[in-house]
Design a protein around this motif. Structure first.
Motif, PDB file in Angstrom:
ATOM      1  N   ALA A  37       0.866  -1.182   0.000  1.00 21.15           N
ATOM      2  CA  ALA A  37       0.000   0.000   0.000  1.00 21.15           C
ATOM      3  C   ALA A  37       0.900   1.228   0.000  1.00 21.15           C
ATOM      4  CB  ALA A  37      -0.930   0.010   1.217  1.00 21.15           C
ATOM      5  N   ARG A  38       0.283   2.400  -0.070  1.00 20.73           N
ATOM      6  CA  ARG A  38       1.068   3.642  -0.082  1.00 20.73           C
ATOM      7  C   ARG A  38       1.441   4.101   1.319  1.00 20.73           C
ATOM      8  NH1 ARG A  38      -2.620   7.760  -3.028  1.00 20.73           N
ATOM      9  NH2 ARG A  38      -4.092   6.735  -1.630  1.00 20.73           N
ATOM     10  N   GLU A  61       5.995  -0.610   0.493  1.00 16.99           N
ATOM     11  CA  GLU A  61       5.358   0.671   0.184  1.00 16.99           C
ATOM     12  C   GLU A  61       5.276   0.799  -1.337  1.00 16.99           C
ATOM     13  OE1 GLU A  61       5.893   5.475   1.055  1.00 16.99           O
ATOM     14  OE2 GLU A  61       7.374   4.042   1.793  1.00 16.99           O
ATOM     15  N   ALA A  62       4.074   0.869  -1.869  1.00 23.20           N
ATOM     16  CA  ALA A  62       3.918   0.886  -3.319  1.00 23.20           C
ATOM     17  C   ALA A  62       2.599   1.524  -3.715  1.00 23.20           C
ATOM     18  CB  ALA A  62       3.986  -0.533  -3.884  1.00 23.20           C
ATOM     19  N   ASP A  63       2.623   2.218  -4.832  1.00 19.97           N
ATOM     20  CA  ASP A  63       1.423   2.748  -5.478  1.00 19.97           C
ATOM     21  C   ASP A  63       1.194   1.892  -6.713  1.00 19.97           C
ATOM     22  OD1 ASP A  63      -0.513   4.088  -6.909  1.00 19.97           O
ATOM     23  OD2 ASP A  63       0.448   6.053  -6.802  1.00 19.97           O
ATOM     24  N   VAL A  64       0.175   1.039  -6.668  1.00 24.86           N
ATOM     25  CA  VAL A  64      -0.006   0.059  -7.748  1.00 24.86           C
ATOM     26  C   VAL A  64      -0.466   0.697  -9.044  1.00 24.86           C
ATOM     27  CG1 VAL A  64      -0.437  -1.858  -6.161  1.00 24.86           C
ATOM     28  CG2 VAL A  64      -2.383  -0.503  -7.018  1.00 24.86           C
ATOM     29  N   THR A  65      -0.836   1.974  -9.035  1.00 26.81           N
ATOM     30  CA  THR A  65      -1.206   2.639 -10.283  1.00 26.81           C
ATOM     31  C   THR A  65       0.025   2.962 -11.125  1.00 26.81           C
ATOM     32  OG1 THR A  65      -1.150   4.902  -9.399  1.00 26.81           O
ATOM     33  CG2 THR A  65      -3.200   3.669  -9.144  1.00 26.81           C
ATOM     34  N   ASP A  66       1.195   2.873 -10.535  1.00 31.16           N
ATOM     35  CA  ASP A  66       2.463   3.014 -11.245  1.00 31.16           C
ATOM     36  C   ASP A  66       2.929   1.607 -11.590  1.00 31.16           C
ATOM     37  OD1 ASP A  66       5.322   2.985 -11.651  1.00 31.16           O
ATOM     38  OD2 ASP A  66       5.407   5.016 -10.838  1.00 31.16           O
ATOM     39  N   LEU A 115      -8.803  -0.416 -11.936  1.00 30.67           N
ATOM     40  CA  LEU A 115      -8.531  -1.225 -13.125  1.00 30.67           C
ATOM     41  C   LEU A 115      -7.042  -1.370 -13.391  1.00 30.67           C
ATOM     42  CD1 LEU A 115     -11.283  -0.215 -15.713  1.00 30.67           C
ATOM     43  CD2 LEU A 115     -10.914  -2.457 -14.684  1.00 30.67           C
ATOM     44  N   LEU A 116      -6.351  -0.261 -13.648  1.00 27.77           N
ATOM     45  CA  LEU A 116      -4.954  -0.371 -14.049  1.00 27.77           C
ATOM     46  C   LEU A 116      -4.094  -1.002 -12.963  1.00 27.77           C
ATOM     47  CD1 LEU A 116      -4.314   2.940 -16.026  1.00 27.77           C
ATOM     48  CD2 LEU A 116      -4.510   0.620 -16.927  1.00 27.77           C
ATOM     49  N   TYR A 120      -1.978  -4.328 -13.630  1.00 30.96           N
ATOM     50  CA  TYR A 120      -0.521  -4.356 -13.511  1.00 30.96           C
ATOM     51  C   TYR A 120      -0.064  -5.457 -12.544  1.00 30.96           C
ATOM     52  CZ  TYR A 120      -0.461   0.339 -15.684  1.00 30.96           C
ATOM     53  OH  TYR A 120      -0.606   1.414 -16.520  1.00 30.96           O
ATOM     54  N   CYS A 121      -0.717  -5.519 -11.376  1.00 31.87           N
ATOM     55  CA  CYS A 121      -0.336  -6.536 -10.389  1.00 31.87           C
ATOM     56  C   CYS A 121      -0.598  -7.940 -10.904  1.00 31.87           C
ATOM     57  CB  CYS A 121      -1.080  -6.301  -9.072  1.00 31.87           C
ATOM     58  SG  CYS A 121      -0.551  -4.834  -8.166  1.00 31.87           S
TER      59      CYS A 121
END
Length: 253
Positions: A37-38, A61-66, A115-116, A120-121
Motif C-alpha cells: 500500500a502507499r 510501500e507501493a502505489d499500484v497505479t504506477d 482497473l490499471l 498491472y499486479c
C-alpha cells in the motif's frame, strides 16, 4: 479450513479495511504475507500485529497505479519470501456521484486504481502463480480480485465506479479461462455495503446520499470479506470458487 503453511500471499491495499483484515487472516492460517500500500506507517502497524502473533509479514510501500511499482511489489515479494501462491487485488477507491457535472479527476483516479492497478499486479504475478501451482505441495495457486456489488448492479450516481467494477469482473473471467488449466484459480469477490474507509473518500454531498441510502442497513465488516477470501483460497485443488457476492442481510440492491 485448511492451513496455508509454506505459501506466500501478496495483498494490495493492505493498510486498512478489507486488505488489512485479509492479510491478518491469511497470516493466521500460516501464509507468509506481503503487505502492499502507499501508507507505510499503517503497513508497519499491521505487520507488527502479524509478527507478534507469530506470523511472517513483509512491508512493501507501493502505489499500484504506477506499473513499475506494481511489478516491483510482486518481484520484491518473491525475492524476499521465495515464491507467490496467492495474490489478493484489494486496492480500490469508490468515488460516487452523478455523471453530469462530475469532477473527472475522480474518474481518472478510479480507473487508475480499480482497473490499471489490478491489471498491472495481475500481469506481474501470473507467471509466479503458475510456477507455484506447478511446484508447490498444494498444486494450486489463487488470484482473488475484490470487486463490488457495483460490478453486477448499475445504479444512478455510480456510473464510473460501476464501469470499473464491471471491468474487473470481465477481466477476471477472461483470465480465469486462460489460466485454469494451469491450476491458477481466479476468483471474484463482490461485497455489498461494508464498514471501511472506502466511502469516506467521497465529497460531503455524496456522503449524505450514501448515508441516507444505508441508514437502516447493518453493514458488513472488513473481517466478513476477509473470511470470504480465506474460504476461497483454502478450497481443495479440484474446487474453484469463481465468484462470490456478499451483501448485508438488510441490503436490498
Amino acid at each position: 479450513m485448511k492451513r496455508l503453511d509454506g505459501t506466500v500471499a501478496l495483498v494490495t491495499g493492505a493498510s486498512s479495511g478489507i486488505g488489512e483484515a485479509t492479510a491478518e487472516q491469511l497470516a493466521a492460517r500460516g501464509a507468509a504475507v506481503a503487505l502492499a500500500a502507499r501508507r507505510a506507517d499503517r503497513l508497519d502497524a499491521v505487520a507488527a500485529r502479524i509478527r507478534s502473533a507469530g506470523g511472517t509479514a513483509l512491508v512493501i510501500e507501493a502505489d499500484v497505479t504506477d506499473q513499475a511499482q506494481a511489478v516491483s511489489a510482486v518481484e520484491h515479494t518473491v525475492a524476499e519470501l521465495g515464491r507467490l501462491d496467492t495474490l489478493v487485488n484489494n486496492a480500490g477507491v469508490m468515488l460516487l456521484g452523478p455523471v453530469v457535472g462530475a469532477p473527472t479527476e475522480e474518474w481518472d483516479r478510479m480507473v487508475r486504481v480499480n482497473l490499471l492497478g489490478l491489471l498491472y499486479c495481475s500481469h506481474a504475478a501470473v507467471p509466479h502463480l503458475i510456477r507455484a501451482a506447478s511446484d508447490g505441495s498444494r498444486g494450486v495457486a489463487d488470484l482473488v480480485n475484490i470487486s463490488s456489488v457495483a460490478g453486477r448492479v448499475p445504479r444512478s450516481g455510480s456510473g464510473v465506479y460501476n464501469a470499473t467494477k464491471f471491468g474487473v469482473g470481465a477481466f477476471s473471467e477472461s483470465l480465469r479461462q486462460e489460466v485454469t488449466q494451469k491450476h491458477v484459480r481466479v476468483s471474484l469477490v463482490e461485497p455489498g455495503a461494508t464498514d471501511t474507509e472506502l466511502r469516506g473518500h467521497n465529497r460531503p454531498e455524496v456522503m449524505e446520499t450514501i448515508m441516507a441510502r444505508f441508514k437502516d442497513v447493518e453493514p458488513l465488516q472488513a473481517e466478513d470479506i476477509a473470511d470470504t477470501v480465506l474460504y476461497i483460497v483454502t478450497r481443495p485443488r479440484h474446487m474453484s470458487v469463481n465468484e462470490l457476492l456478499v451483501r448485508p442481510t438488510e441490503q436490498a440492491g
